[in-house]
Motif scaffolding. Structure first.
Motif, mmCIF file in Angstrom:
data_model
loop_
_atom_site.group_PDB
_atom_site.id
_atom_site.type_symbol
_atom_site.label_atom_id
_atom_site.label_comp_id
_atom_site.label_asym_id
_atom_site.label_seq_id
_atom_site.Cartn_x
_atom_site.Cartn_y
_atom_site.Cartn_z
ATOM 1 N N ALA A 139 -89.779 0.663 -39.787
ATOM 2 C CA ALA A 139 -90.515 0.507 -41.049
ATOM 3 C C ALA A 139 -91.746 -0.396 -40.907
ATOM 4 N N ALA A 140 -91.600 -1.534 -40.233
ATOM 5 C CA ALA A 140 -92.727 -2.484 -40.191
ATOM 6 C C ALA A 140 -93.933 -1.896 -39.436
ATOM 7 N N PRO A 141 -93.743 -1.256 -38.266
ATOM 8 C CA PRO A 141 -94.888 -0.613 -37.620
ATOM 9 C C PRO A 141 -95.533 0.474 -38.491
ATOM 10 N N VAL A 161 -102.580 -5.433 -29.980
ATOM 11 C CA VAL A 161 -101.300 -5.770 -30.619
ATOM 12 C C VAL A 161 -100.859 -7.109 -30.034
ATOM 13 N N ILE A 162 -100.705 -8.108 -30.882
ATOM 14 C CA ILE A 162 -100.232 -9.412 -30.399
ATOM 15 C C ILE A 162 -98.735 -9.494 -30.690
ATOM 16 N N GLY A 163 -97.937 -9.614 -29.631
ATOM 17 C CA GLY A 163 -96.470 -9.619 -29.756
ATOM 18 C C GLY A 163 -95.907 -8.323 -29.187
ATOM 19 N N GLY A 165 -92.386 -7.798 -29.430
ATOM 20 C CA GLY A 165 -90.998 -7.903 -29.892
ATOM 21 C C GLY A 165 -90.429 -6.542 -30.264
ATOM 22 N N PRO A 166 -89.084 -6.482 -30.439
ATOM 23 C CA PRO A 166 -88.425 -5.187 -30.671
ATOM 24 C C PRO A 166 -88.667 -4.575 -32.050
ATOM 25 N N THR A 167 -88.949 -5.400 -33.070
ATOM 26 C CA THR A 167 -89.078 -4.839 -34.431
ATOM 27 C C THR A 167 -90.487 -4.379 -34.755
ATOM 28 N N VAL A 168 -91.486 -5.108 -34.229
ATOM 29 C CA VAL A 168 -92.859 -4.742 -34.573
ATOM 30 C C VAL A 168 -93.688 -4.392 -33.329
ATOM 31 N N GLY A 169 -94.016 -5.392 -32.511
ATOM 32 C CA GLY A 169 -95.025 -5.221 -31.461
ATOM 33 C C GLY A 169 -94.813 -4.030 -30.539
ATOM 34 N N HIS A 187 -99.067 -11.039 -25.198
ATOM 35 C CA HIS A 187 -97.804 -11.755 -25.409
ATOM 36 C C HIS A 187 -97.973 -13.202 -24.995
ATOM 37 N N SER A 188 -96.871 -13.931 -24.891
ATOM 38 C CA SER A 188 -96.994 -15.375 -24.701
ATOM 39 C C SER A 188 -97.527 -15.752 -23.314
ATOM 40 N N HIS A 189 -97.555 -14.796 -22.385
ATOM 41 C CA HIS A 189 -98.095 -15.108 -21.052
ATOM 42 C C HIS A 189 -99.572 -14.737 -20.925
ATOM 43 N N SER A 190 -100.117 -14.110 -21.962
ATOM 44 C CA SER A 190 -101.510 -13.655 -21.879
ATOM 45 C C SER A 190 -102.452 -14.856 -21.927
ATOM 46 N N THR A 207 -96.099 -12.228 -34.312
ATOM 47 C CA THR A 207 -95.501 -13.248 -33.440
ATOM 48 C C THR A 207 -94.665 -14.266 -34.204
ATOM 49 N N GLY A 208 -94.975 -14.518 -35.478
ATOM 50 C CA GLY A 208 -94.315 -15.611 -36.198
ATOM 51 C C GLY A 208 -94.878 -16.961 -35.801
ATOM 52 N N GLN A 209 -96.116 -16.976 -35.265
ATOM 53 C CA GLN A 209 -96.798 -18.232 -34.888
ATOM 54 C C GLN A 209 -97.971 -18.454 -35.849
ATOM 55 N N GLY A 211 -101.269 -19.444 -37.602
ATOM 56 C CA GLY A 211 -102.548 -19.958 -37.102
ATOM 57 C C GLY A 211 -102.928 -19.460 -35.723
ATOM 58 N N LEU A 212 -102.116 -18.576 -35.139
ATOM 59 C CA LEU A 212 -102.458 -18.038 -33.814
ATOM 60 C C LEU A 212 -103.815 -17.327 -33.885
ATOM 61 N N LEU A 213 -104.041 -16.614 -34.978
ATOM 62 C CA LEU A 213 -105.349 -16.015 -35.228
ATOM 63 C C LEU A 213 -106.084 -16.939 -36.189
ATOM 64 N N ALA A 227 -98.341 -9.007 -39.454
ATOM 65 C CA ALA A 227 -96.903 -8.791 -39.728
ATOM 66 C C ALA A 227 -96.098 -10.067 -39.537
ATOM 67 N N GLY A 228 -96.749 -11.134 -39.086
ATOM 68 C CA GLY A 228 -96.016 -12.380 -38.792
ATOM 69 C C GLY A 228 -95.322 -12.934 -40.033
ATOM 70 N N ILE A 229 -94.162 -13.527 -39.819
ATOM 71 C CA ILE A 229 -93.430 -14.180 -40.905
ATOM 72 C C ILE A 229 -92.991 -15.559 -40.422
ATOM 73 N N ALA A 230 -93.411 -16.591 -41.143
ATOM 74 C CA ALA A 230 -92.962 -17.948 -40.832
ATOM 75 C C ALA A 230 -93.086 -18.777 -42.102
ATOM 76 N N VAL A 258 -98.001 -6.524 -45.081
ATOM 77 C CA VAL A 258 -97.076 -5.707 -44.274
ATOM 78 C C VAL A 258 -95.635 -5.784 -44.804
ATOM 79 N N GLY A 259 -95.175 -7.004 -45.099
ATOM 80 C CA GLY A 259 -93.786 -7.176 -45.538
ATOM 81 C C GLY A 259 -93.485 -6.408 -46.805
ATOM 82 N N SER A 260 -94.396 -6.508 -47.765
ATOM 83 C CA SER A 260 -94.138 -5.860 -49.053
ATOM 84 C C SER A 260 -94.068 -4.341 -48.897
HETATM 85 N N1 LIG Z 1 -93.664 -8.216 -42.065
HETATM 86 C C1 LIG Z 1 -92.640 -7.489 -41.692
HETATM 87 O O1 LIG Z 1 -92.296 -6.515 -42.318
HETATM 88 C C2 LIG Z 1 -91.919 -7.854 -40.471
HETATM 89 C C3 LIG Z 1 -92.182 -9.035 -39.871
HETATM 90 N N2 LIG Z 1 -91.541 -9.398 -38.737
HETATM 91 C C4 LIG Z 1 -91.989 -10.644 -38.129
HETATM 92 O O2 LIG Z 1 -92.861 -10.275 -37.061
HETATM 93 C C5 LIG Z 1 -92.736 -11.204 -36.006
HETATM 94 C C6 LIG Z 1 -92.362 -10.457 -34.729
HETATM 95 O O3 LIG Z 1 -91.064 -9.933 -34.801
HETATM 96 P P1 LIG Z 1 -90.461 -9.105 -33.565
HETATM 97 O O4 LIG Z 1 -91.230 -7.880 -33.319
HETATM 98 O O5 LIG Z 1 -89.016 -9.003 -33.814
HETATM 99 O O6 LIG Z 1 -90.777 -10.054 -32.314
HETATM 100 P P2 LIG Z 1 -90.052 -11.398 -31.802
HETATM 101 O O7 LIG Z 1 -90.062 -12.390 -32.899
HETATM 102 O O8 LIG Z 1 -88.791 -11.039 -31.114
HETATM 103 O O9 LIG Z 1 -91.067 -11.844 -30.653
HETATM 104 C C7 LIG Z 1 -92.285 -12.492 -30.904
HETATM 105 C C8 LIG Z 1 -93.354 -11.954 -29.988
HETATM 106 O O10 LIG Z 1 -94.510 -12.790 -30.124
HETATM 107 C C9 LIG Z 1 -94.983 -13.172 -28.836
HETATM 108 N N3 LIG Z 1 -95.627 -14.478 -28.904
HETATM 109 C C10 LIG Z 1 -95.059 -15.654 -29.262
HETATM 110 N N4 LIG Z 1 -95.977 -16.641 -29.171
HETATM 111 C C11 LIG Z 1 -97.129 -16.081 -28.760
HETATM 112 C C12 LIG Z 1 -98.424 -16.578 -28.475
HETATM 113 N N5 LIG Z 1 -98.717 -17.871 -28.608
HETATM 114 N N6 LIG Z 1 -99.371 -15.709 -28.065
HETATM 115 C C13 LIG Z 1 -99.091 -14.400 -27.941
HETATM 116 N N7 LIG Z 1 -97.883 -13.848 -28.190
HETATM 117 C C14 LIG Z 1 -96.912 -14.695 -28.601
HETATM 118 C C15 LIG Z 1 -93.753 -13.214 -27.954
HETATM 119 O O11 LIG Z 1 -94.156 -13.090 -26.599
HETATM 120 P P3 LIG Z 1 -93.081 -12.978 -25.384
HETATM 121 O O12 LIG Z 1 -92.570 -11.566 -25.440
HETATM 122 O O13 LIG Z 1 -93.896 -13.249 -24.175
HETATM 123 O O14 LIG Z 1 -92.028 -14.004 -25.674
HETATM 124 C C16 LIG Z 1 -92.978 -12.004 -28.490
HETATM 125 O O15 LIG Z 1 -93.404 -10.809 -27.864
HETATM 126 C C17 LIG Z 1 -91.720 -12.242 -36.499
HETATM 127 O O16 LIG Z 1 -92.440 -13.281 -37.140
HETATM 128 C C18 LIG Z 1 -90.900 -11.480 -37.506
HETATM 129 O O17 LIG Z 1 -90.306 -12.326 -38.457
HETATM 130 C C19 LIG Z 1 -90.621 -8.578 -38.144
HETATM 131 C C20 LIG Z 1 -90.307 -7.395 -38.709
HETATM 132 C C21 LIG Z 1 -90.929 -6.942 -39.910
#
Ligand SMILES: NC(=O)C1=CN([C@@H]2O[C@H](COP(=O)(O)OP(=O)(O)OC[C@H]3O[C@@H](n4cnc5c(N)ncnc54)[C@H](OP(=O)(O)O)[C@@H]3O)[C@@H](O)[C@H]2O)C=CC1
Ligand SMILES: Nc1nc(=O)c2c([nH]1)NC[C@@H]1CN(c3ccc(C(=O)N[C@@H](CCC(=O)O)C(=O)O)cc3)C=[N+]21
Length: 280
Positions: A139-141, A161-163, A165-169, A187-190, A207-209, A211-213, A227-230, A258-260
């Motif tokens: 759904a989120a993508p 695409v920054i991130g 992760g399994p749900t979005v990136g 990702h975090s190693h870039s 990413t859930g970080q 201010g990253l952007l 899509a970040g949530i924090a 995105v969330g809504s």
């Molecule tokens: N709005 C919505 O509907 C939704 C929002 N979310 C939110 O989206 C975010 C991502 O969720 P999900 O896909 O599960 O991913 P994860 O939360 O599992 O992973 C986060 C990703 O961000 C990367 N990352 C972290 N810090 C940095 C950085 N400083 N620079 C670049 N990349 C970084 C990580 O890199 P690495 O792989 O190297 O660790 C990882 O790939 C979360 O905040 C989640 O809550 C999720 C689903 C739906």
């Protein structure tokens, strides 16, 4: 410019409501089982939002939480019960799950036809093969793509695409390739984010970080889909620092972006799943 999600949300809701009503008239009560096995704070707004939307759309939302003392096997058992329960039409496991649980294993035992967040390996493989029409897409993508396409088409565009992760990136990157975008994944190693972002038309961030952007790495040509949530000072925020809003061409807000949209797309996925299960 803030990207408006409301019109897209409203049109999906109208369609979902009509189909749900049609099922209810036939005595079928569309029902979702949400499984929570997490202590991550990003789950909370999603659960609340899904409950509110489900209620509004006439969909039954059941929520079950894995007790803190229960192990992986107990979580698998919850999924199997829902897989075999004919009164449950869709199942969603809110991610991330607790660190001691194997999320890949949990997603792999989900009945593909009830996998309303499209994270089961069979759905992921269909998406990878470019067969999204046969898959349930996460759904989120989908929400990210709909918001981006409300601004400009994706084909041929440079996107980051920054991130991963399994749900979005990760699924989002594949779905963008399927739409003929030229995709860079960060990702975090870039290294040197600003340089990577410079040629991009669209930046998708998950990413859930917070201010990253920010003002130091975005430009007037960028369209940002956040899509970040924090939580920052108890306030829901995304990855994009909205203080830099005037520096970019367009951005999706958190909340209100995105969330809504994600929390209504999950219900159109439910209806697609019900079709796959033979409900018409
Ligand atoms: N709005 C919505 O509907 C939704 C929002 N979310 C939110 O989206 C975010 C991502 O969720 P999900 O896909 O599960 O991913 P994860 O939360 O599992 O992973 C986060 C990703 O961000 C990367 N990352 C972290 N810090 C940095 C950085 N400083 N620079 C670049 N990349 C970084 C990580 O890199 P690495 O792989 O190297 O660790 C990882 O790939 C979360 O905040 C989640 O809550 C999720 C689903 C739906
Ligand atoms: N399998 C799975 N799929 C997900 O898509 C998933 C997940 N797990 N785990 C948690 C994250 C987070 N997430 C949100 C979805 C909607 C809102 C949402 O509706 N937000 C509203 C309201 C927020 C508020 O103000 O409380 C808004 O942004 O406007 C938030 C967060 C989905 N996620």
């Amino acid at each position: 410019m803030k990207i408006k999600a409301n019109k897209i949300i409203d049109s999906i809701k109208v369609e979902v409501k009509a189909k749900v009503n049609a099922y209810r008239i036939k005595g079928i009560n569309p029902t979702i089982q949400t499984i929570i096995a997490s202590n991550n704070t990003a789950i909370k707004p999603y659960v609340l939002s899904k409950i509110k939307q489900a209620d509004n759309l006439g969909i039954t939302m059941k929520i079950i939480e894995l007790a803190a003392n229960k192990k992986h096997e107990a979580c698998e058992a919850l999924i199997r019960v829902s897989n075999n329960d004919n009164s449950i039409h869709g199942i969603i496991i809110d991610l991330p799950v607790r660190a001691d649980l194997d999320h890949n294993r949990l997603l792999s035992i989900l009945d593909q036809k009830k996998d309303i967040d499209g994270l089961n390996p069979l759905n992921q493989a269909l998406i990878q093969q470019g067969q999204e029409n046969k898959a349930i897409c996460p759904a989120a993508p989908q929400a990210c793509i709909k918001l981006a396409e409300s601004i400009d088409w994706l084909s041929g565009k440079q996107v980051v695409v920054i991130g991963r992760g399994p749900t979005v990136g990760k699924p989002l990157a594949t779905m963008l390739i399927n739409r003929n975008a030229t995709v860079t994944i960060v990702h975090s190693h870039s290294k040197d984010l600003a340089t990577i972002l410079t040629p991009a038309r669209f930046i998708f961030t998950a990413t859930g970080q917070p201010g990253l952007l920010n003002a130091n790495n975005v430009t007037a040509k960028h369209v940002i889909i956040d899509a970040g949530i924090a939580y920052k000072n108890d306030k829901l925020v995304g990855d994009f620092d909205v203080e830099a809003a005037n520096k970019v061409m367009a951005y999706s807000s958190v909340p209100g972006g995105v969330g809504s949209l994600t929390s209504v797309i999950i219900f159109s996925n439910l209806l697609k799943c019900m079709n796959m299960q033979g409900y018409f």
